[in-house]
Enzyme design. Structure first.
Site, PDB file in Angstrom:
ATOM      1  CE1 TYR A   1     -20.636  43.345   9.650  1.00 31.74           C
ATOM      2  CE2 TYR A   1     -19.692  41.171   9.732  1.00 31.74           C
ATOM      3  CZ  TYR A   1     -20.544  42.072   9.145  1.00 31.74           C
ATOM      4  OH  TYR A   1     -21.293  41.710   8.061  1.00 31.74           O
TER       5      TYR A   1
ATOM      6  CB  SER B   1     -23.276  42.189   1.934  1.00 28.32           C
ATOM      7  OG  SER B   1     -23.061  43.537   2.309  1.00 28.32           O
TER       8      SER B   1
ATOM      9  CD  GLN C   1     -22.499  38.036   3.553  1.00 24.69           C
ATOM     10  OE1 GLN C   1     -21.986  39.143   3.512  1.00 24.69           O
ATOM     11  NE2 GLN C   1     -22.150  37.123   4.437  1.00 24.69           N
TER      12      GLN C   1
END
Length: 184
Positions: free
Chosen positions: A55, A158, A177
């Protein structure tokens, strides 16, 4: 802020969390703006912060590490492993996806350094391939080793929305997730 139990962890997390892959982690966002976003979230009762190694080219983890060190024990901190960064954080980086045992451990160690913490509350496989989320996989062995070493309290993954039910049915993770965009 209301709280809910996160998966099978027993952790009480705010109903609204801060996903740090967006504006907070963008390289175009100034340090002052990122700190304002984080402080606003904390002031409004947010205790759940989710990030990932890639990220903002690693900048999200660096920022969280810097801003949360005073509040580390008060927040639920999650990150993801399986995407290793190479290059300078926040600048020219490239990502190598690696779900091998050693690749996942190295990815987690690098994230902990960027986050300036000894552990995260939840370590997730970052959109792992199907063969990684099996009881006898290298990925599961790596996640269990991270728990044994105290690098993470809980483990998860995820995934894209289509795989969520399949992963739940496997039953080996504390959380799942699912990527979902209310705008699409």
């Amino acid at each position: 802020m209301k709280t809910r139990t996160l998966g099978r962890t027993g952790l009480q997390v705010s109903e609204i969390g801060l996903g740090c892959g967006g504006k907070f982690g963008f390289t175009e966002t100034s340090e002052e703006a990122a700190e304002t976003i984080l402080n606003h979230a904390i002031a409004n009762g947010v205790n759940f912060f989710d990030t990932g190694s890639n990220y903002g080219q690693g900048l999200s983890e660096v920022r969280l590490g810097r801003y949360l060190k005073e509040n580390r024990k008060k927040v639920i901190l999650t990150t993801k492993c399986g995407s290793r960064l190479f290059g300078e954080v926040g600048k020219e980086t490239y990502v190598k996806r690696d779900f091998t045992y050693q690749g996942l451990l190295t990815s987690a160690e690098e994230s902990l350094k960027r986050l300036k913490t000894d552990y995260v509350d939840l370590m997730q496989l970052h959109t792992a391939p199907a063969d990684a989320i099996k009881p006898d996989s290298e990925a599961m062995a790596a996640l269990k080793e991270m728990q044994k070493r105290g690098m993470t309290r809980f483990i998860g993954a995820s995934c894209d929305i289509g795989r969520g039910i399949d992963i739940i049915n496997i039953g080996i993770l504390d959380t799942i997730q699912v990527s979902f965009n209310i705008c699409m």
